[in-house]
Scaffold this active site. Structure first.
Site, PDB file in Angstrom:
ATOM      1  N   ARG A 172       0.722  -1.267   0.119  1.00 60.19           N
ATOM      2  CA  ARG A 172       0.012  -0.090  -0.156  1.00 60.19           C
ATOM      3  C   ARG A 172       0.823   1.067   0.064  1.00 60.19           C
ATOM      4  O   ARG A 172       0.367   2.335  -0.237  1.00 60.19           O
ATOM      5  CB  ARG A 172      -0.919   0.101   1.192  1.00 60.19           C
ATOM      6  CG  ARG A 172      -1.967  -0.898   1.335  1.00 60.19           C
ATOM      7  CD  ARG A 172      -2.437  -1.000   2.695  1.00 60.19           C
ATOM      8  NE  ARG A 172      -3.158   0.257   3.159  1.00 60.19           N
ATOM      9  CZ  ARG A 172      -4.433   0.553   2.874  1.00 60.19           C
ATOM     10  NH1 ARG A 172      -5.246  -0.242   2.128  1.00 60.19           N
ATOM     11  NH2 ARG A 172      -5.112   1.751   3.324  1.00 60.19           N
ATOM     12  N   ARG A 176       9.563   6.083  -3.581  1.00 64.31           N
ATOM     13  CA  ARG A 176       9.635   7.134  -4.592  1.00 64.31           C
ATOM     14  C   ARG A 176      11.267   7.711  -4.366  1.00 64.31           C
ATOM     15  O   ARG A 176      11.639   7.970  -3.371  1.00 64.31           O
ATOM     16  CB  ARG A 176       8.874   8.410  -4.309  1.00 64.31           C
ATOM     17  CG  ARG A 176       7.504   8.217  -4.764  1.00 64.31           C
ATOM     18  CD  ARG A 176       6.525   9.607  -4.798  1.00 64.31           C
ATOM     19  NE  ARG A 176       5.286   8.923  -4.710  1.00 64.31           N
ATOM     20  CZ  ARG A 176       4.642   9.470  -3.882  1.00 64.31           C
ATOM     21  NH1 ARG A 176       5.053  10.388  -2.873  1.00 64.31           N
ATOM     22  NH2 ARG A 176       3.315   9.241  -3.794  1.00 64.31           N
ATOM     23  N   ARG A 249      -8.539  -7.012  13.502  1.00 64.64           N
ATOM     24  CA  ARG A 249      -7.770  -5.982  14.619  1.00 64.64           C
ATOM     25  C   ARG A 249      -8.667  -4.993  14.852  1.00 64.64           C
ATOM     26  O   ARG A 249      -9.260  -4.400  13.914  1.00 64.64           O
ATOM     27  CB  ARG A 249      -6.524  -5.559  13.767  1.00 64.64           C
ATOM     28  CG  ARG A 249      -5.600  -4.971  14.605  1.00 64.64           C
ATOM     29  CD  ARG A 249      -4.772  -5.989  15.460  1.00 64.64           C
ATOM     30  NE  ARG A 249      -3.835  -5.303  16.417  1.00 64.64           N
ATOM     31  CZ  ARG A 249      -3.391  -5.650  17.630  1.00 64.64           C
ATOM     32  NH1 ARG A 249      -4.074  -6.929  17.984  1.00 64.64           N
ATOM     33  NH2 ARG A 249      -2.581  -5.200  18.272  1.00 64.64           N
ATOM     34  N   ARG A 280      -0.483   6.091  16.058  1.00 63.13           N
ATOM     35  CA  ARG A 280      -0.421   7.524  15.447  1.00 63.13           C
ATOM     36  C   ARG A 280      -1.231   8.627  16.273  1.00 63.13           C
ATOM     37  O   ARG A 280      -2.216   8.144  16.925  1.00 63.13           O
ATOM     38  CB  ARG A 280      -0.915   7.468  14.069  1.00 63.13           C
ATOM     39  CG  ARG A 280      -2.225   6.676  13.800  1.00 63.13           C
ATOM     40  CD  ARG A 280      -2.389   6.484  12.118  1.00 63.13           C
ATOM     41  NE  ARG A 280      -3.529   5.790  11.968  1.00 63.13           N
ATOM     42  CZ  ARG A 280      -3.543   5.029  10.577  1.00 63.13           C
ATOM     43  NH1 ARG A 280      -2.847   5.343   9.677  1.00 63.13           N
ATOM     44  NH2 ARG A 280      -4.548   4.312  10.572  1.00 63.13           N
ATOM     45  N   GLU A 300      -4.456   6.607  18.607  1.00 61.46           N
ATOM     46  CA  GLU A 300      -4.935   5.465  18.057  1.00 61.46           C
ATOM     47  C   GLU A 300      -4.260   4.269  18.654  1.00 61.46           C
ATOM     48  O   GLU A 300      -2.897   4.046  18.267  1.00 61.46           O
ATOM     49  CB  GLU A 300      -4.847   5.583  16.455  1.00 61.46           C
ATOM     50  CG  GLU A 300      -5.717   4.703  15.893  1.00 61.46           C
ATOM     51  CD  GLU A 300      -5.819   4.940  14.150  1.00 61.46           C
ATOM     52  OE1 GLU A 300      -5.944   6.079  13.955  1.00 61.46           O
ATOM     53  OE2 GLU A 300      -5.551   3.999  13.363  1.00 61.46           O
ATOM     54  N   TYR A 348      -9.394  -5.659   2.774  1.00 62.18           N
ATOM     55  CA  TYR A 348      -9.202  -4.401   3.368  1.00 62.18           C
ATOM     56  C   TYR A 348      -9.061  -3.309   2.343  1.00 62.18           C
ATOM     57  O   TYR A 348      -8.187  -2.871   1.523  1.00 62.18           O
ATOM     58  CB  TYR A 348      -7.364  -4.607   3.675  1.00 62.18           C
ATOM     59  CG  TYR A 348      -6.753  -3.712   4.244  1.00 62.18           C
ATOM     60  CD1 TYR A 348      -7.324  -2.315   4.754  1.00 62.18           C
ATOM     61  CD2 TYR A 348      -5.456  -3.674   4.760  1.00 62.18           C
ATOM     62  CE1 TYR A 348      -6.569  -1.320   5.272  1.00 62.18           C
ATOM     63  CE2 TYR A 348      -4.549  -2.613   5.405  1.00 62.18           C
ATOM     64  CZ  TYR A 348      -5.119  -1.663   5.782  1.00 62.18           C
ATOM     65  OH  TYR A 348      -4.287  -0.693   6.295  1.00 62.18           O
ATOM     66  N   ASP A 350     -10.259   0.471   0.634  1.00 62.81           N
ATOM     67  CA  ASP A 350     -10.416   1.789   0.806  1.00 62.81           C
ATOM     68  C   ASP A 350     -11.552   2.196   0.586  1.00 62.81           C
ATOM     69  O   ASP A 350     -12.321   1.570  -0.149  1.00 62.81           O
ATOM     70  CB  ASP A 350      -9.294   2.473   0.438  1.00 62.81           C
ATOM     71  CG  ASP A 350      -7.753   2.117   0.867  1.00 62.81           C
ATOM     72  OD1 ASP A 350      -7.899   1.941   2.049  1.00 62.81           O
ATOM     73  OD2 ASP A 350      -6.915   2.293   0.221  1.00 62.81           O
TER      74      ASP A 350
END
Ligand code: UDP
Length: 368
Positions: A172, A176, A249, A280, A300, A348, A350
């Site tokens: 995911r 770069r 989870r 986070r 979180e 999973y 989005d």
């Protein structure tokens, strides 16, 4: 006595998009949700003008113009670009893995310098066919990035060893060789101005909706209200866990309002270290460039899932996938039940993928 064409169980994105499309096609729908509000996990709570993403941060991104145009019917989007930073052993790094990250790690200033280090590390670990997340990460980015920014975060996020997790999860994240901190590669990205609730309200406009209704408390009766059921909850729960329960989870969110303008200078700050129990901190106002005098932050904490807790992420390892296939076979044999969304498809997904899947299933169902 049937009163509706569709009973939609779950008012998250899948259920709302399906209900909207069905209604547009002249069908009648009743949408129910066990929570006291609609919107599923994209639901936002307004805290003094700050939209707080109650069930975790949601950043909309897609490469598909059709999906982008679809959501833009309901709300205008701002030009927020997700560029999280990560703290590891007291040092701050840019994400996703890019030239800034490599400079922070090794002091490299050119793509050639960074590539030389990464390629050497990839060769050294010698993984040919990555079979798990650790091998995938090592063969993609090498040991330094893996150790500094992936291993501990991943293991606390999932509560499992990175060697026991499926490889696809780490794919995911982009890698770069440019100084580009945009977390996503997609052409379109942003946060709906006015919050996600605006999109949900637009999708559900004119549709009968009942909250605080638990489908499983009254499954038979509720199912009789409509010709077909669109089910978006956990597929294993639908079949009363007959093949055993799938693993998920869970998360716990700790929200704090702070009477200051700016706490961390960014919407998303990840905490890599394993000894910090949260993954986070989200500072919600930065998603919308908020100018309020106060701010709201959310820590979180990943948690082990039990049947009383919210299931946020499917754990798509081999054992669970095999179990899911058994449930899927049952679901494919159903004439009057449509399964969709992250929990019913154990995927999973989005947001943009859920919308695409709901549009596709609605189209097929409504013969359009
Ligand atoms: N990840 C990581 N370090 C980070 C952020 C993410 O190793 O700083 C890994 C981790 O395994 C996580 C996966 O990448 O589960 C996907 O992260 P993403 O932020 O896309 O997930 P989500 O926002 O859905 O939790």
């Amino acid at each position: 006595m049937q009163r509706y064409d569709y009973l939609i169980v779950g008012a998250g994105l899948f259920g709302c998009v399906f209900a909207h499309e069905a209604t547009k096609a002249g069908k009648t729908c009743l949408v129910i949700d066990k929570r006291p509000h609609v919107g599923g996990n994209v639901y936002c709570e307004n805290v003094g003008g700050v939209n707080v993403h109650k069930y975790g941060a949601h950043i909309f991104h897609t490469n598909d113009k059709q999906i982008w145009d679809y959501v833009n019917q309901f709300a205008e989007f701002n030009n927020y670009v997700n560029s999280p930073v990560s703290i590891s052993k007291g040092k701050l790094y840019n994400l996703p893995f890019n030239m800034n990250t490599f400079y922070q790690l090794w002091g490299t200033k050119t793509p050639e310098e960074a590539k030389a280090i990464i390629e050497k590390q990839i060769l050294e670990n010698g993984v040919k066919n990555p079979k798990n997340l650790e091998e995938q990460a090592l063969s993609l980015i090498g040991k330094d990035v893996y150790k500094t920014l992936i291993k501990e975060y991943t293991e606390k996020q999932w509560g499992m060893k990175a060697t026991e997790l499926p490889a696809f999860i780490i794919k995911r994240l982009p890698v770069r060789y440019t100084f580009d901190n945009n977390y996503f590669n997609d052409k379109y990205q942003g946060i709906p101005i006015g919050g996600y609730n605006k999109i949900i309200d637009g999708l559900l406009e004119g549709i009968e909706t009942k909250t605080n209704v638990d489908f499983f408390k009254n499954k038979e009766e509720l199912s009789k209200l409509a010709s077909k059921v669109v089910y978006t909850g956990k597929i294993d729960e639908f079949y009363n866990y007959k093949f055993g329960n799938l693993e998920y989870r869970s998360l716990r969110f700790e929200n704090t309002r702070l009477e200051k303008e700016n706490h961390q200078g960014n919407a998303v700050v990840n905490y890599n270290d394993g000894n910090i129990p949260y993954t986070r901190i989200i500072e919600h106002k930065h998603f919308e460039f908020g100018k309020q005098k106060h701010t709201v932050i959310t820590k979180e904490f990943p948690e082990q899932w039990t049947k009383e807790k919210e299931a946020y992420y499917p754990i798509n390892n081999e054992d669970n996938q095999n179990k899911y296939q058994q449930y899927k076979v049952l679901s494919l044999g159903e004439d009057n039940i449509i399964f969709g969304g992250r929990l019913a498809e154990y995927k999973y997904y989005d947001m943009h993928q859920i919308i695409a899947s709901a549009l596709q299933k609605a189209k097929k169902e409504l013969n359009q």
